[in-house]
Design an enzyme around this catalytic site. Structure first.
Site, short mmCIF file in Angstrom:
data_model
loop_
_atom_site.label_atom_id
_atom_site.label_comp_id
_atom_site.label_asym_id
_atom_site.label_seq_id
_atom_site.Cartn_x
_atom_site.Cartn_y
_atom_site.Cartn_z
N ASP A 272 0.82 -1.21 0.00
CA ASP A 272 0.00 0.00 0.00
C ASP A 272 0.85 1.27 0.00
OD1 ASP A 272 -2.67 1.33 0.43
OD2 ASP A 272 -1.71 1.97 2.29
N GLU B 168 1.12 -0.58 -5.06
CA GLU B 168 0.05 0.40 -5.25
C GLU B 168 0.74 1.76 -5.26
OE1 GLU B 168 -2.73 3.44 -4.22
OE2 GLU B 168 -1.62 2.56 -2.55
#
Length: 635
Positions: free
Chosen positions: A312, A365
């Site tokens: 993330d 990401e």
């Protein structure tokens, strides 16, 4: 040294932890049931270099640790204690006395199980003893490259896929019984689970973590989580876990000021504070933080057989200025904004993961334009093997939200992505981030009438599925969830009582299985030769046509983004012969109005689009067509 070895801690372990290279530190840090000198109990180990005293507290001593003081090991900063007669299931915390005499009660950073919120205690658990039944899966994934095979990911939030009532969640085992066969039946290759590490606030969706080694107790025990992963593997479904090494929340029982000093976070508050999220960034210059985080990545793969991590917020990790007001911006040693320590950390992370698990998926990401994110570190890259294509997602969703009459003026939004489609190994994400916070669901982003919304979502999914890159779709989007995702409630399963949503689900299922069946749509995703435009310039009619090439096959794609019917639309074809219409998004079985009922097209000796052969078809409005050559006729 002898005492430490007797407790199962070697000098080498402790040395490597301080050096940032103890990549299996969970094997000696935290709470471990063991037998010492013939006595069963639990050995505790915690890193708190600046605490003047550390005590283990729990129900077993009425939360009074005066009789359970830990011993600090030399200059390592690690405190150790063996407590006989303790068993798995015991609740505990660490009670730390800081340099200024204050007392803090903290959860174990290496807790393998945690009390369900609002409780914050850690729980002793034995992570050994589970008998896995996924040997066939674990073996076969070693034989296949992830680049040249289908990768079709279903993103799910365990707390809202289905529930039994408010805060009455499905357990990991119940998800194994319900979610896994559902995803397998729809044709997905992987499930991506939003973060499952322990977190105090439901509304953070798991992205603000307190227990990095602890599968959240909201849905059950670590043993039950193993059963979920095992069930996925037995059904040929890989498991990707959202992983958050970029920051942690500030709750008092967590990592913040763990021993009274900035330990996991940096001492410079301007660098540590992340004001947009109200969290703290990890200090990537600290070796022990490397041991903690890299071990955590390995832990999920080693102990839980996780097949990959979606890492993330990479852009926030590598950019010191990301989401920071001007007065909080710091600079690296060269005066730049790049977080050089985070870049080094990410490279080492990927090198280490692929050393131990070369068949793992490491997905970044990353919304930045940082180059070579998916290139090997020895070539100067960050070392991931896939990256989310955020540019494709933003451009295409913006295009699809336009009224068809406005699309001719923005044709580049649907075609530009091919210019950079092969610069990285991309996943095309249609994730939870695009269906919350007033952004509307995917279906409700589409303009027009109720019927036109469904027609446009079908053609958009066809475009997405045939564009180079792997695929990810958020739960509920497979049937056209009309409302935004509501993280406190389960998906709107009741809409499947309506034909339009049932037909959309049937369409997505057909599209998924067709994708997996046609190698032309995935086996050369990294190769620019896998894609060829037939006509990229027809902005006036809002139609694009292109070819996807496999090693021994091809597919032809025709998409009409306009609301006009073109009764005699001519298309140049790659080879003469007959072509089957494999998918027509306007077919009645998918909720369309029928449109063209052609199931086979035969090329004619009419030159078109710079090709010797062409076909003429009826092209209904808002329609996606997928054609493949019939065997023996063409390629």
């Amino acid at each position: 040294m002898v005492a430490t070895m007797r407790l199962g801690l070697s000098e080498e372990d402790l040395y490597l932890f301080n050096q940032g290279t103890a990549y299996h530190s969970y094997r000696f840090m935290g709470a471990h049931p063991m037998t010492v000198s013939g006595k069963q109990g639990v050995r505790f180990a915690v890193w708190a270099p600046n605490a003047t005293e550390v005590r283990v507290i729990g129900e077993f001593n009425e939360w009074n640790g005066k009789s359970h003081r830990m011993k600090k090991h030399g200059t390592t900063g690690i405190h150790v204690l063996f407590i006989p007669e303790l068993r798995p299931g015991e609740l505990y915390k660490y009670e730390l006395v800081t340099e200024n005499g204050e007392v803090a009660r903290k959860s174990d950073p290496y807790a393998f199980y945690s009390e369900r919120r609002p409780g914050t205690a850690s729980i002793v658990v034995d992570n050994d003893g589970y008998t896995w039944d996924d040997a066939a899966w674990m073996e076969q994934k070693k034989t296949k490259s992830p680049y040249d095979r289908p990768l079709l990911i279903y993103e799910a939030h365990a707390g809202s896929w289905k529930t039994k009532g408010k805060e009455h969640y499905y357990t990991y085992e119940e998800l194994a019984e319900d979610l896994v066969p559902y995803v397998a039946g729809l044709g997905y290759t992987h499930i991506e689970l939003m973060p499952l590490a322990e977190h105090p606030l439901d509304q953070s969706w798991g992205y603000q973590v307190t227990g990095f080694y602890s599968p959240t107790s909201r849905y059950g025990t670590p043993l039950q989580f193993k059963k979920l992963v095992d069930a996925c593997h037995r059904n040929s479904i890989g498991v990707i876990l959202d992983w958050v090494p970029g920051h942690f929340c500030k709750d008092d029982h967590g990592l913040r000021l763990f021993d009274g000093t900035p330990l996991y976070e940096g001492a410079d508050s301007n660098r540590a504070e992340l004001p947009l999220w109200g969290t703290l960034a990890f200090d990537y210059s600290r070796h022990e933080v490397w041991s903690f985080l890299i071990s955590n990545a390995i832990y999920w793969m080693d102990v839980f057989h996780i097949d990959g991590l979606r890492v993330d917020a990479v852009a926030n990790m590598i950019n010191l200025h990301m989401d920071k007001p001007a007065h909080m911006r710091t600079f690296n040693a060269h005066g730049g904004r790049d977080n050089l320590d985070a870049l080094r950390f990410l490279k080492r992370l990927n090198e280490t993961v692929f050393h131990y698990y070369p068949d793992t998926l490491m997905l970044a990401e990353d919304s930045s334009a940082w180059p070579a994110v998916t290139s090997p570190t020895y070539l100067g890259g960050l070392g991931f093997n896939f990256k989310w294509n955020m540019g494709w997602m933003n451009d295409t969703l913006r295009y699809m939200s336009l009224h068809p009459s406005d699309r001719p003026h923005h044709h580049h939004l649907i075609t530009f992505s091919i210019w950079y489609a092969f610069s990285e190994n991309y996943v095309l994400p249609l994730s939870h981030d695009e269906v919350v916070h007033g952004k509307h669901s995917l279906l409700d982003k589409m303009p027009g009438t109720y019927e036109e919304k469904f027609a446009q979502l079908r053609l958009f999914y066809g475009y997405w599925m045939t564009h180079p890159g792997k695929k990810l779709l958020f739960m509920g989007s497979e049937w056209g969830q009309f409302d935004e995702w509501k993280d406190q409630d389960m998906l709107d399963w009741m809409v499947l009582e309506y034909d339009s949503h049932r037909s959309m689900l049937e369409y997505v299922k057909t599209l998924n299985h067709t994708y997996r069946k046609l190698p032309s749509l995935w086996e050369r995703d990294r190769d620019p030769e896998c894609f060829g435009w037939i006509d990229v310039n027809n902005a006036a009619q809002s139609v694009i046509t292109y070819i996807r090439y496999g090693y021994e096959s091809c597919s032809v794609i025709v998409i009409n983004f306009s609301n006009q019917n073109y009764p005699n639309y001519r298309i140049g074809m790659p080879e003469p012969g007959r072509y089957a219409v494999v998918i027509n998004s306007s077919a009645r079985q998918f909720g369309g109005n029928g449109g063209s009922e052609e199931v086979c097209c035969i090329t004619e000796d009419v030159a078109w689009h710079g090709r010797d052969q062409s076909i003429s078809i009826e092209l209904p409005p808002l329609t996606f067509l997928l054609l493949t050559p019939l065997p023996g006729d063409t390629l």
